[in-house]
Design a protein around this motif. Structure first.
Motif, PDB file in Angstrom:
ATOM      1  N   LYS A 111      -8.810  28.640 -37.794  1.00 25.60           N
ATOM      2  CA  LYS A 111      -9.158  30.034 -37.580  1.00 25.60           C
ATOM      3  C   LYS A 111      -8.753  30.483 -36.174  1.00 25.60           C
ATOM      4  CE  LYS A 111     -12.916  33.250 -37.272  1.00 25.60           C
ATOM      5  NZ  LYS A 111     -14.273  33.348 -36.770  1.00 25.60           N
ATOM      6  N   ILE A 112      -9.077  29.670 -35.218  1.00 21.06           N
ATOM      7  CA  ILE A 112      -8.716  30.012 -33.841  1.00 21.06           C
ATOM      8  C   ILE A 112      -7.208  30.191 -33.745  1.00 21.06           C
ATOM      9  CG2 ILE A 112      -8.643  29.174 -31.456  1.00 21.06           C
ATOM     10  CD1 ILE A 112     -11.413  29.766 -32.030  1.00 21.06           C
ATOM     11  N   GLU A 113      -6.503  29.258 -34.312  1.00 17.38           N
ATOM     12  CA  GLU A 113      -5.058  29.301 -34.182  1.00 17.38           C
ATOM     13  C   GLU A 113      -4.493  30.559 -34.826  1.00 17.38           C
ATOM     14  OE1 GLU A 113      -2.979  25.994 -35.847  1.00 17.38           O
ATOM     15  OE2 GLU A 113      -1.076  26.921 -35.298  1.00 17.38           O
ATOM     16  N   ARG A 114      -5.052  30.834 -36.022  1.00 15.98           N
ATOM     17  CA  ARG A 114      -4.547  31.965 -36.779  1.00 15.98           C
ATOM     18  C   ARG A 114      -4.924  33.287 -36.106  1.00 15.98           C
ATOM     19  NH1 ARG A 114      -7.355  34.320 -40.527  1.00 15.98           N
ATOM     20  NH2 ARG A 114      -8.744  32.546 -40.728  1.00 15.98           N
ATOM     21  N   VAL A 115      -6.165  33.398 -35.806  1.00 17.61           N
ATOM     22  CA  VAL A 115      -6.657  34.688 -35.328  1.00 17.61           C
ATOM     23  C   VAL A 115      -6.208  34.972 -33.908  1.00 17.61           C
ATOM     24  CG1 VAL A 115      -8.709  36.025 -34.802  1.00 17.61           C
ATOM     25  CG2 VAL A 115      -8.620  34.610 -36.850  1.00 17.61           C
ATOM     26  N   TYR A 116      -6.298  33.976 -33.048  1.00 22.97           N
ATOM     27  CA  TYR A 116      -6.078  34.281 -31.634  1.00 22.97           C
ATOM     28  C   TYR A 116      -4.778  33.742 -31.097  1.00 22.97           C
ATOM     29  CZ  TYR A 116     -11.010  35.422 -31.842  1.00 22.97           C
ATOM     30  OH  TYR A 116     -12.191  35.969 -32.167  1.00 22.97           O
ATOM     31  N   GLU A 117      -4.587  32.456 -31.210  1.00 19.17           N
ATOM     32  CA  GLU A 117      -3.516  31.866 -30.418  1.00 19.17           C
ATOM     33  C   GLU A 117      -2.149  32.376 -30.817  1.00 19.17           C
ATOM     34  OE1 GLU A 117      -3.367  27.608 -30.286  1.00 19.17           O
ATOM     35  OE2 GLU A 117      -2.260  27.686 -28.386  1.00 19.17           O
ATOM     36  N   ARG A 118      -1.933  32.413 -32.145  1.00 20.75           N
ATOM     37  CA  ARG A 118      -0.599  32.803 -32.573  1.00 20.75           C
ATOM     38  C   ARG A 118      -0.289  34.234 -32.146  1.00 20.75           C
ATOM     39  NH1 ARG A 118       0.211  32.829 -38.485  1.00 20.75           N
ATOM     40  NH2 ARG A 118      -0.996  30.906 -38.501  1.00 20.75           N
TER      41      ARG A 118
END
Ligand code: NA
Ligand code: NA
Lengths: 502, 769, 118, 90, 137, 160, 127
Positions: free
Chosen positions: F146-153
């Motif tokens: 979720k973090i990767e999808r929502v924020y980092e990318r």
């Protein structure tokens, strides 16, 4: 008369200090600048004094705002005399410091601090605004804190902690007093206060406010039972520092008491009684302390306390004669107390020690310097016709006039103790042969070059000459102090000069 | 006249510091000074004898009423002749006596200082000027007694002498100032007009107390006498000059001088007669137990001083005349004896009477001097002493009623004892068989034996030809004291009368005593048993006691604990303020001046108080700091609420920085220890709490009062118009009250320098202070 | 409100003094700070307080059109705060120096017997 | 009800309750870190209070104070962390 | 402290805070603020930097010891206090340029005075804090 | 170079915003001031291209605000509900971002999102340690995704 | 209309802060308290500042409000991170309900350096 001359003794010290800061770490140029700066200030102070003496009270409305709106600097005879004496002392001490203060301290800001301190003193004498007086007091205490700790030996720190705690307390009490005074009158200008305070209906609150100033300045001038910091600390810093402290710091407290309690609050019966009790106890406390001490500078510290009592007592009597006595004593005391601490430094240089039980034989070894010292000691005792003698006449007379026999008794006891203590000191340090084989007794003085020796001795002689002048040409001093006392009793010239109601 | 007085001072100023450059070459030449002065004052004798007086005035400190006012009358002349005359001899005598001494020139410096002061003292008409010289004599005496300052007992004696005379000096000063204040002048001649007023004044007793204190200490009256025997540590010429002939008579002089102003009342007479009388008996008695020649002379000097005080106390014309004459008599014979003793000491190395005998064989002129002096002291007819003694008896006999008997008896006993003492000093060393050890002793330099001989001969001459001095010196002096006409002609022979009888009895008993009583160390030891009652012991004990009290007191006051000091300061403030609050009374709340409260005010206040409590009670240092910053931040909120944005900003920024500072400093510190016990905490709590209450009540009172905003309205009106700023606080800070800010930043600068130096500066051990 | 501030002043002074009387040097310092805060508020209060009217002239006008708080006590307190900061920072550093010498912040440990320091 | 009154009688009391709660945590601890975050939060809330107060009093001048608070408040927190980290514990 | 986040944050907070401090300095005559607070904020910027980068690096960034700002600031304030003396006015009298300058507004001696205060405060705070932290390390 | 320039520009804007005076001269002054400050800092510049990022930034901000409100409600629920049913955890999150600036932005954003808090970044900048309030079902993989999808990318898209 | 918007925004803001305040009192461990407070308070303050920005018509004031918001957003997470990290370093306990602690043992005790747990692999592969 509006005149920028007033501010010169303050500004010149400030500028000297700032220039010195640019030479941070370089002790040789600093010595030179310091002495030069002090000389310039001395000349300015002489100019100021002669201007004031020959004419009217001078004022300088800083930032060009009329009093009571701006901060006004006022030079009446009192303040310009104090500035003059301070400048003489500063000149002597700055010469002395060039050798008397070690290289390390000189490289770490001794001279700038010294000039900041002198600036604070001159400012405190000249300002006509009570809050500005507070600010200058703070300049004085912070520079004295730093000077006191400079070097950071354990005893120094011990003294400094006590000194600081009590002086900060004093400042807070003083500040509280200012706050109350502002709350009552809405003004900070001392002349304006002198007009407004008598008009306040609630006299009780005025008395209470006066107590704040009494306690605040009382701590600063080391009055019983507020004097503890002084004997706890004055023996710890280098002698040149102790000299300035001993000569001037407590006296600025006395100055403030004199100024505030003549201009704004005129002592009532209650206050006079309090002041009398304080003075008597101060004399006794100081005298007793000095009696039992065996370290030269501790003895001198207690003597400061003892003699503050004389002045406070004079204020308690509050007649023109008494005030003349106090003022004369103040002038004498500044010169002499500074000098005895310088002397203690010289003794330390000569003997490596200030314990009267160990040191000795100075008279045999350095007879001429010893006699100069003796002259100073006798002035301190008040041997006639030296400087300490004349004010006592006034004090006695005022004591009789007001039938304040407690004070007279204390004055006699204090004088006697001083005499005895100084005679014992002379006998121990100058007459007695030093104890043999004591390692701590090393004569550093003889190893100095002629030039360095002169730099140590000249200021002592300079101040001794000043003292001698005060004693032998007392007429000139008497005229001045009578003039000041008259100004204190009738403050309307001061008020008119400041507020411009002519 | 001024030059006459100041010459000695100038010489001394030159000699004391610069003495070593003279190296003793001028020591005889310097004697020209007293000789010159002697001759100068001698020239006044005829005119004074004619009843003239001389006044001299030079301004010094007119504003204080202290000027060089000199007044030469018979009394002054008598003394000044003594001072310069004996001074001349002593100056000459000291030259061989101290030959080769390292500090000979310093010695002459002190001696000149003393002589000048003494001359000044007796010539002064201004009491304060007199006092100045009075103190200078004490100081020069201090230096002379402590002349051999490597010796501990020399130093101690000097201290005691200075302590006693100096202490008395301060009292005398108070008395003189009081007289000056009451009579409105410091001139003695001018005071004469106020004499009646002074004697009737409520403070008359106080004046007498002060003056007597000064006189008794200076003139070694019981119980202050003991410094004088101690002062014998000084070189013998000094003893002869200061401690017998001149300085110790300063006390007598001032009594005499002030007699017309203050004297003649019961308050004057009784103390002087009692103290003088007791002193003369006491000292005379003590003198006969001494084995040290100088000790004998010291006590007999005290006795003589007692006699003088006694006579001035009696205050009749006869007694004053007797006093005048006796001053001269005593000075002549006692100085002679001292100088003679000095020679003996100098040549034999001892002053122990029990060991000295037969010295006439080796120093005949001295023996003659001794004999003449002893006879004069004994009051043998045809000596000057005889006349003196006669006058004393005449004085005592002329008093009223029973007094005459008592006083005469006292005088008789004293005289008998003194006669013995005089013989002991003047005759005993020369009579009898010369011990082997002194056979090599020979006569010293003539300057040492001629002065005592001259004095002895003078005693004889004045005794045989009293007209030489009666009208020239003694009568004018008595006249001056009594402020009345006295024209007694001194006669050697009064015919057979009771006085002669008394003299005879004195002579007989004294001689008897001399013949049958030998001075022994044992006698002295016997007497020493009473030492614990002696004034000296009592003084020493009370000095010690004072020292102990001072130690106790100072240790209580300065016990080293900062918190105790602070507590006392606070208590002092609370007491004063609290007293005034209670006296002022009437504490009330003026509701019209109280503004409304909002909930957030209360909440912030509550938090503030909570944070204060936390600061006080928390055992964790860091928590205390956190709580402290909450205090600061809440205050900051108050500043916002009550219209002080600048304050809020500054308070907040500084609080944050203070936290940073604390944090940087504190992390090495151990945790708080619970160092105080419950009792201390309670006391501190009460002290602190009462201060808080006092402050609150004061604040309340101030708020009840009216308010004046004149100055701040001026600022508000002109901030923009004249000072071109809209933030009035800032305009105040940089313009209206810019000076404050200027020096406030100086404070900061100093603090920074301080921090830097405090942490960076490390002194090497070689840095001395 | 004035009454509450009076109470506060009393508490600040009292607690400041109480801490001033402790043995720990840190507490002494905190006491000093509390007391100076007390003094500041005292000055503030005695100059009389005004809510929400800072002494700043409006953007548009050249003089005050409304009442405004007394600026003088504010200026005084500002100066006092700044000075206090100078003193306190020096005091804090002094504390550090003391600590590095006696290894404690108990002031009693700092006392030197008199014989030692002659 | 005007906005000013609403701010004065609703929003400010709400915030007042908040800081009371926060202070409770500060007072109670138990550890210094708890106190530190309570302090941090107290300041953030203080910023809000000042903001609201300036609306309520119609004095934008106070926002300057809030600005300074917002900018430097966290320095305190950083300093405490620095302390705790160096010291190891409280 | 070894936090990467703080390190990064402080490097962008430093310029912002510095900018802000000048802002506070210049507007002090009209709004809350002034030389003193401005100086404090500037100092805080460097203090923050020193927390993460170490005192030595901050000193490097400053290029000169902050202590040398003390005489400079003090001198500047003193000069603006004394400037009126040259026109025979009492010290501290405000001297103003006739025309307002864009951005800053009226320029007068008060501004230079405040500027001196600013430098001084920066110098002082940094001297104090850096001395302590070097001493503590 | 570009970054410095942008930073400078940003500072100039902040200046204008702060002073509230919208004059070119004011901007110019702010620019000079910013330049001076940056010169003071004298940091080594890293090249970054800042073109056409504005729309993405705006959409990201909006999305972030939405996420923030959502999470806030969750937190409010967590705080106010009488019983605690949180599942707090510290989770290691492997980073894709590489530069300090990227990591920092990401950390700030994650921290501002309720329910999650950055504990620290590892010394080698490879992982983030995140404290989560609700690690649903103790499933770390889901959270990381979720973090990767929502924020980092999204963030990296904008920055890179 | 604007007034209502302001009222709504500010009410939400104030409530957020209240929630943060309740959170800091109620939450069972330090980390949860921290977690709750930073966001809620930032959000709350942000909304209140937004209200102020809308309320005051002057551009200068509004930008000021935004600047404050900007600063808060910039600094609050950093502060939270710092104190959280520090709390962990000084071993502040986690709540017993904590389900997972992957940070445990990753700090080097002495240097306080934080390992990622992945460098071993790399180093391993290098060997
Ligand atoms: Na200021
Ligand atoms: Na300002």
């Amino acid at each position: 008369m509006i005149d920028n001359t007033i501010i010169y003794p303050v500004v010149a010290q400030l500028v000297t200090a700032i220039i010195l800061l640019f030479f941070w770490g370089k002790s040789y140029p600093q010595r030179f600048i310091s002495i030069l700066g002090s000389l310039v200030v001395l000349l300015m102070s002489i100019t100021l004094f002669s201007k004031v003496w020959s004419g009217n009270i001078l004022i300088m409305e800083s930032a060009n705002w009329k009093p009571p709106f701006g901060i006004v600097f006022v030079a009446d005879v009192f303040s310009s005399t104090m500035v003059l004496i301070t400048s003489i002392v500063a000149f002597a001490v700055s010469i002395y410091s060039s050798v008397g203060i070690g290289n390390a301290r000189q490289r770490f800001g001794y001279f700038p601090l010294f000039h900041f301190l002198m600036m604070g003193l001159n400012g405190a004498f000249l300002t006509g605004d009570i809050f500005n007086l507070y600010v200058f007091f703070e300049v004085i205490i912070i520079s004295s804190f730093v000077l006191m700790t400079l070097g950071g030996r354990k005893t120094q720190l011990e003294g400094a902690v006590k000194y600081m705690a009590m002086n900060i307390l004093a400042s807070t009490i003083f500040l509280t007093g200012i706050g109350i005074l502002y709350g009552i009158t809405g003004t900070l200008n001392m002349a304006d206060l002198a007009v407004k305070v008598p008009l306040v209906e609630n006299r009780n609150i005025i008395d209470i406010t006066a107590i704040f100033f009494l306690v605040g300045f009382g701590i600063k001038s080391a009055v019983f039972p507020l004097y503890y910091w002084l004997p706890s600390s004055y023996h710890t810093p280098p002698s040149a520092v102790a000299a300035v402290f001993g000569g001037l710091l407590t006296k600025v407290g006395v100055y403030a008491i004199l100024r505030i309690f003549t201009l704004i609050f005129v002592p009532n019966e209650f206050m006079k009684i309090v002041l009398t009790v304080l003075s008597v106890m101060t004399i006794i406390s100081g005298g007793f302390g000095a009696l039992i001490k065996r370290d030269v500078r501790r003895i001198f510290s207690y003597l400061i306390v003892c003699h503050i009592g004389f002045m406070i007592g004079g204020i308690a009597l509050f007649t023109p004669i008494a005030l003349s006595g106090v003022l004369f004593y103040l002038i004498h005391d500044i010169l002499v107390k500074t000098n005895i601490f310088l002397i203690s430094g010289l003794i330390r240089n000569m003997k490596g020690n200030l314990n009267t039980l160990k040191a000795g034989g100075l008279y045999a070894r350095y007879p001429k310097i010893s006699l100069v010292m003796a002259l100073v000691f006798f002035s301190l005792v008040g041997v006639p016709p030296l400087s300490g003698f004349w004010p006592k006449i006034y004090l006695f007379e005022a004591g009789f006039t007001t039938h304040n026999y407690f004070f007279i008794a204390a004055l006699i006891i204090g004088s006697f103790l001083t005499l005895y203590i100084m005679a014992r000191l002379w006998s121990d340090v100058f007459w007695k042969n030093p104890s043999e084989g004591d390692d701590s007794l090393i004569d550093h003085f003889k190893d100095y070059s002629r030039w360095k020796q002169a730099l140590l001795v000249i200021p002592i002689c300079l101040l001794a000459i000043a003292t001698l002048y005060v004693g032998l040409a007392a007429e000139n001093i008497v005229v001045v102090v009578k003039h000041i006392a008259a100004e204190m009793i009738d403050t309307s010239p001061y008020i008119d000069a400041v507020l411009g109601n002519k | 006249m001024l030059i006459a007085v100041l010459a000695g001072l100038i010489i001394s100023i030159l000699f004391i510091p610069l003495g070593k450059y003279f190296k003793g070459r001028l020591s005889v030449t310097i004697a020209l000074l007293p000789i010159g002065l002697f001759l100068y004052f001698l020239s006044f004798v005829p005119q004074i004898a004619d009843g003239k007086t001389f006044s001299f005035h030079y301004d010094w400190i007119p504003s204080l009423g202290v000027n060089f006012d000199f007044y030469l009358d018979g009394l002054a002349l008598l003394f000044v002749m003594l001072i310069t005359g004996i001074g001349s001899l002593v100056f000459l005598y000291a030259s061989p006596y101290l030959k080769g001494h390292k500090y000979l020139d310093r010695f002459y410096g002190y001696l000149s200082l003393f002589m000048a002061s003494m001359v000044g003292l007796v010539l002064s008409d201004n009491v304060l000027l007199l006092f100045i010289f009075w103190e200078l004599t004490s100081i020069s005496s201090f230096f002379l007694i402590g002349f051999n300052n490597e010796q501990a007992d020399s130093r101690k004696s000097a201290m005691i002498a200075l302590g006693i005379t100096g202490g008395g000096g301060f009292l005398l000063m108070a008395g003189l100032v009081l007289m000056g204040y009451l009579s409105g002048t410091y001139s003695i001649q001018a005071m004469l007009t106020s004499a009646a007023m002074l004697k009737g004044h409520a403070l008359y007793g106080l004046i007498l107390f002060f003056v007597f204190a000064g006189a008794f200490t200076k003139s070694a009256q019981f119980p202050f006498h003991f410094w004088l025997p101690g002062a014998m540590k000084a070189p013998t010429p000094v003893s002869a000059y200061l401690h017998s002939a001149t300085m110790v008579k300063a006390g007598v002089y001032i009594l005499a001088r002030l007699f017309p102003v203050l004297g003649g009342t019961d308050y004057w007479t009784y103390p002087l007669v009692i103290v003088g009388g007791f002193t003369m008996l006491y000292a005379a008695f003590h003198s006969i137990f001494r084995t040290d020649l100088k000790g004998v002379l010291a006590y007999s000097t005290i006795a003589a001083l007692g006699i003088l005080v006694f006579l001035i106390g009696i205050g009749t014309k006869e007694s004053l005349l007797a006093a005048s004459a006796f001053v001269l008599v005593h000075a002549l014979y006692k100085a002679a004896l001292f100088l003679m003793t000095g020679v003996i000491d100098h040549e034999t190395g001892t002053r122990d009477i029990t060991r000295l005998a037969g010295l006439r064989k080796v120093m005949m002129p001295l023996a003659i001097a001794g004999l003449l002096a002893a006879l004069s002291s004994a009051g043998l007819p045809s000596t000057f002493g005889f006349i003196g003694k006669d006058l004393i008896y005449e004085a005592t006999l002329h008093t009223q009623g029973i007094w005459s008997m008592v006083l005469t008896a006292l005088a008789l006993i004293t005289n008998v004892l003194l006669l013995y003492a005089g013989f002991l000093a003047g005759i005993k060393p020369f009579s009898g068989k010369l011990p082997e050890e002194y056979s090599h002793v020979h006569l010293p330099h003539w300057l040492m034996w001629a002065p005592p001989l001259l004095l002895g001969i003078l005693g004889l001459v004045f005794g045989c030809f009293p007209f030489l001095i009666d009208n020239s010196l003694v009568n004018p002096a008595a006249r001056a004291i009594a402020n009345a006409r006295i024209d007694a002609s001194l006669k050697l022979w009064h015919g057979f009368n009771i006085i002669l009888l008394l003299s005879g009895i004195t002579l007989f008993l004294g001689t008897l005593l001399y013949l049958f009583r030998k001075p022994t160390a044992k006698g002295m030891a016997e007497l020493a048993r009473f030492d614990r009652f002696s004034p000296q012991t009592i003084f020493a004990k009370s000095a010690l006691w004072t020292q102990q009290v001072a130690t106790w007191y100072s240790n209580i006051m300065l016990n080293g604990y900062l918190r105790v000091y602070l507590r006392r300061i606070i208590v002092f403030a609370v007491l004063l303020l609290g007293y005034k609050l209670i006296v002022g009374g009437h504490i009330y709340i003026d509701w019209s001046k109280v503004s409304s409260v909002d909930i957030y005010d209360v909440v912030v206040l509550g938090i503030l108080i909570g944070a204060i409590v936390l600061t006080v009670v928390t055992p964790s240092r860091l928590t205390a700091i956190v709580a402290m910053s909450v205090v600061g931040y809440c205050i900051c909120l108050f500043f916002v609420f009550y219209s002080a944005p600048d304050l809020a900003i500054t308070q907040f920024t500084i609080d944050t920085l203070t936290v940073v500072l604390f944090v940087l400093v504190l992390f090495r510190l151990p945790p708080f220890l619970n160092l105080a016990n419950k009792r201390a905490k309670t006391i501190d709590g009460i002290v602190a709490g009462s201060f808080g209450i006092v402050i609150s009540l004061i604040a309340l009172q101030v708020l009840n009062g009216p308010v004046n905003h004149e100055v701040s309205e001026f600022y508000g009106d002109n901030a923009y118009k004249l000072a071109k700023g809209k933030n009035v606080v800032n305009v105040i800070l940089v313009d209206f009250r810019g000076i404050d800010t200027m020096f406030e930043i100086v404070v900061l600068g100093i603090a920074a320098i301080g921090v830097y130096s405090l942490l960076k500066l490390r002194l090497k051990p070689s840095e001395k202070e | 409100m004035e009454l509450l501030l009076i109470l506060l002043i009393g508490i600040l002074y009292a607690s400041g003094i109480y801490l001033l009387l402790r043995r720990s040097m840190v507490k002494v310092l905190l006491g000093i700070m509390l007391m100076s805060n007390g003094a500041n508020i005292l000055i503030f209060l005695l100059g009389r307080i005004t809510k929400g009217k800072p002494p700043v002239i409006d953007e548009a006008s050249k003089i005050f059109t409304d009442i405004y708080a007394d600026p003088i006590p504010q200026a005084l307190i500002l100066t006092a705060i700044v000075i206090g900061f100078g003193l306190q920072s020096f005091a804090i550093v002094l504390l550090k120096r003391v600590y590095s010498i006696i290894n404690s912040d108990d002031l009693d440990d700092l006392n030197t017997p008199e014989e030692e320091d002659i | 009800m005007s906005l000013s009154l609403y701010f004065n009688y609703v929003i400010l009391p709400l915030l007042a309750i908040s800081i009371t709660l926060i202070f409770y945590r500060l007072f109670k601890g138990p550890r210094v870190v708890d106190r530190v975050i309570a302090l941090d939060l107290l300041i953030t809330t203080g910023v809000s209070i000042i903001t609201v107060y300036s609306i309520s009093m119609k004095q934008s001048t106070f926002l300057d104070v809030a600005m300074i608070l917002a900018l430097i408040a966290f320095l305190g927190t950083i300093a405490f962390s620095y302390y705790l980290e160096k010291k190891g514990n409280d | 402290m070894k936090s990467t986040i703080l390190k990064t944050a402080s490097s962008y907070l430093l310029p912002i805070l510095l900018l802000f401090s000048v802002f506070i300095l210049l507007r002090g005559h009209y709004y809350p603020g002034g030389g003193f607070v401005g100086g404090l904020v500037a100092a805080i910027a460097f203090v923050l930097h020193s927390f993460t980068h170490g005192t030595e690096n901050t000193l490097k960034l400053l290029r000169t010891h902050p202590g040398s700002l003390i005489p400079v600031g003090l001198g500047l304030s003193t000069l603006s206090m004394l400037a009126p003396l040259f026109s025979d006015l009492p010290v501290m009298t405000g001297l103003w340029f006739e025309e307002p300058v864009p951005v800053i507004g009226m320029i007068g001696s008060a501004l230079f005075f405040d500027l001196g205060v600013y430098f001084l405060v920066v110098g002082i705070v940094l001297t104090i804090l850096f001395t302590i932290s070097v001493y503590s390390e | 170079m570009v970054k410095q320039f942008l930073m400078n520009l940003l500072l100039a804007f902040i200046w204008v915003a702060l002073t509230g005076v919208l004059y070119f001269s004011n901007f110019y002054f702010g620019f000079l001031l910013g330049f001076f400050i940056l010169w003071l800092m004298n940091r080594d510049g890293e090249d970054h291209r800042y073109f056409n990022r504005v729309p993405r930034i705006i959409s990201f901000v909006l999305y972030f605000v939405y996420e923030m409100i959502k999470a806030n409600i969750e937190v409010a629920y967590g705080v106010l509900s009488p019983k605690f049913h949180m599942q707090p955890a510290i989770v290691k999150y492997p980073l894709h971002a590489s530069s300090d600036f990227e990591v920092n932005m990401l950390a700030t954003i994650i921290s501002l999102t309720p329910g999650s808090l950055i504990m620290d970044i590892s010394e080698d900048k490879k992982v983030l340690y995140i404290h989560v309030m609700h690690l649903k079902n103790n499933d770390r993989e889901l959270f990381i995704q979720k973090i990767e999808r929502v924020y980092e990318r999204r963030l990296l898209e904008i920055i890179r | 209309m604007i007034d209502i918007l302001i009222a709504v925004l500010s009410t939400i803001g104030a409530l957020s802060i209240l929630i943060a305040a309740i959170g800091i009192v109620r939450m069972p461990d330090f980390y949860l308290r921290l977690s709750v407070t930073v966001k809620a308070a930032t959000l709350g303050s942000g909304l209140l500042l937004l209200s102020a920005a809308i309320y005051f018509p002057e551009v200068a004031v509004s930008t000021k409000a935004f600047a404050i918001l900007f600063f808060l957003v910039l600094t609050a997470p950093v502060a939270a991170h710092m104190i959280g990290r520090c709390a962990y370093l000084i071993k502040t306990n986690l709540w017993e309900g904590t389900v997972r602690d992957e940070l445990k043992g990753m700090y080097d005790e002495k240097s306080q350096k934080l390992r990622s747990g992945e460098e071993e692999d790399q180093e391993g592969s290098n060997h």
